[in-house]
Every structure is written in C-alpha cells, then in structure tokens.
Scaffold this active site. Structure first.
Site, PDB file in Angstrom:
ATOM      1  N   ASN A 144       0.836  -1.433  -0.032  1.00  0.00           N
ATOM      2  CA  ASN A 144      -0.245  -0.062   0.036  1.00  0.00           C
ATOM      3  C   ASN A 144       0.873   1.227   0.019  1.00  0.00           C
ATOM      4  OD1 ASN A 144      -2.274   1.647   0.252  1.00  0.00           O
ATOM      5  ND2 ASN A 144      -3.304  -0.021   1.542  1.00  0.00           N
TER       6      ASN A 144
ATOM      7  N   HIS B 130      23.782   2.869  12.144  1.00  0.00           N
ATOM      8  CA  HIS B 130      24.846   3.873  12.491  1.00  0.00           C
ATOM      9  C   HIS B 130      25.526   3.542  13.707  1.00  0.00           C
ATOM     10  CE1 HIS B 130      22.949   6.260   9.246  1.00  0.00           C
ATOM     11  NE2 HIS B 130      21.849   5.792   9.480  1.00  0.00           N
TER      12      HIS B 130
ATOM     13  N   GLY C 133      -0.251  -1.792   9.066  1.00  0.00           N
ATOM     14  CA  GLY C 133       0.239  -0.457   8.692  1.00  0.00           C
ATOM     15  C   GLY C 133       1.243  -0.018   9.852  1.00  0.00           C
TER      16      GLY C 133
ATOM     17  N   ALA D  72      -0.014  -3.936  13.448  1.00  0.00           N
ATOM     18  CA  ALA D  72       0.042  -2.461  12.883  1.00  0.00           C
ATOM     19  C   ALA D  72       0.955  -1.846  14.186  1.00  0.00           C
ATOM     20  CB  ALA D  72      -1.098  -1.856  12.819  1.00  0.00           C
TER      21      ALA D  72
END
Length: 187
Positions: free
Chosen positions: A84, A114, A141, A159
């Site tokens: 999506n 990092h 999501g 999600a």
C-alpha cells in the site's frame, strides 16, 4: 574493498560522501520520482518503471505510490506482492520479500544502521544488514523492520510494530519491540 563492496558486506562504509554511491542513490531517486508522478491508472507504465527500479520482481506485483528507496537493485519482490501507500525501503543491503506478501500503508524496511560512537558516525560512516521476509506474510500499517531481521513464512506482523529481531514462521507478532504473541497451526 571499495565502499559499495563494504556496504554489501555489512561493514562500515562511507554512505554520505562517496561519490559513486551518491550518484547511484540520485539516479534511483529520479526513477522513484518518475514512478510516483505517473497517473495511478497507468498500471502497465508503473509496472515497467518499477521493474527498472527493483533488482528482481515476480510477474504479478503492485506497489502503490508513493514509493521511496535508496538503490533499488538490492530489492527483490516475489510473486503476488502488494504494498500500500508510502513504502520506504532503505536498501543499502539486500531486502528480499517472498511470494504472497502484503504490506499495509506507511511501512519502512531499513537495512542501514549507524555507529553509536558519534565521532565515527559524524564521518558519514554506517553499516547495512540484509532483511528477509518469507512467503505468505501480512505486515500491518506503520510497521518498521530494522537491519538484519528475518521474518519467516506465514507470519502476521501487527500494526505499529517495530521489528528488531527475527520472527519465526507460523506466528503472529506485535509490539515495540515486536514479539510473538501467538503460534499459528496449519494442517
């Protein structure tokens, strides 16, 4: 070993100041810009440009716009892949998706990490670890998947999860940090 070889080997490399890597990123970002500005109804044109961006694709896949990546050639998507809107893949190392993977909006897959030491970090050095997602995976999501993670087959990631460690096959995992909350049994 040049900077690209270091990058793909998971070693510290110059991500910010190496001209060759900067050129590669700019080239694919121009392609992503082109992709993101095609009319959504022009599916065939979108597919052709995405095939130019990604390292490997199945025959059936769809990535909704907008899409952003760093290099493109390190990304592999299997058959019947769907993402999506607002997929971000920072692919300084391999990111491989199996078949039948569905990704909800606003998800990120980040191979880059990092150094904790600010002096090393301020030199523009980073490392990258591969990400692998198995077959038959549904990612909810606003999920973030971090460097070096492997997600097995037949997995659901809830999600809002932040996936910091491997997730075994046949499971439901959620949270920050993401953890398995249920085993899925298949006959």
């Amino acid at each position: 070993m040049d900077e690209k070889e270091k990058m793909l080997a998971g070693k510290l490399y110059d991500a910010n100041y190496n001209e060759d890597l900067m050129k590669e990123r700019l080239m694919v970002k121009d392609k992503c810009f082109e992709y993101n500005n095609i009319k959504p109804s022009k599916i065939e044109e979108r597919t052709e440009i995405m095939k130019q961006i990604l390292g490997k694709t199945g025959n059936q896949f769809l990535i909704e716009q907008p899409f952003i990546c760093d290099y493109g050639y390190n990304i592999e998507v299997g058959e019947n892949f769907y993402s999506n809107h607002n997929l971000v893949i920072l692919d300084a190392n391999k990111v491989k998706f199996g078949d039948n993977v569905f990704i909800a909006p606003n998800c990120g897959f980040y191979t880059a990490g990092h150094p904790l030491d600010y002096e090393t970090r301020n030199k523009g050095l980073e490392y990258a670890k591969p990400i692998e997602v198995g077959n038959n995976v549904w990612i909810g999501g606003n999920v973030v998947v971090l460097p070096g993670v492997k997600i097995g087959d037949n997995v659901v990631i809830g999600a809002g999860s932040i996936v910091t460690k491997d997730i075994p096959s046949n499971s439901v995992a959620v949270g920050n940090p993401c953890r398995v909350i249920k085993e899925l049994k298949y006959m």
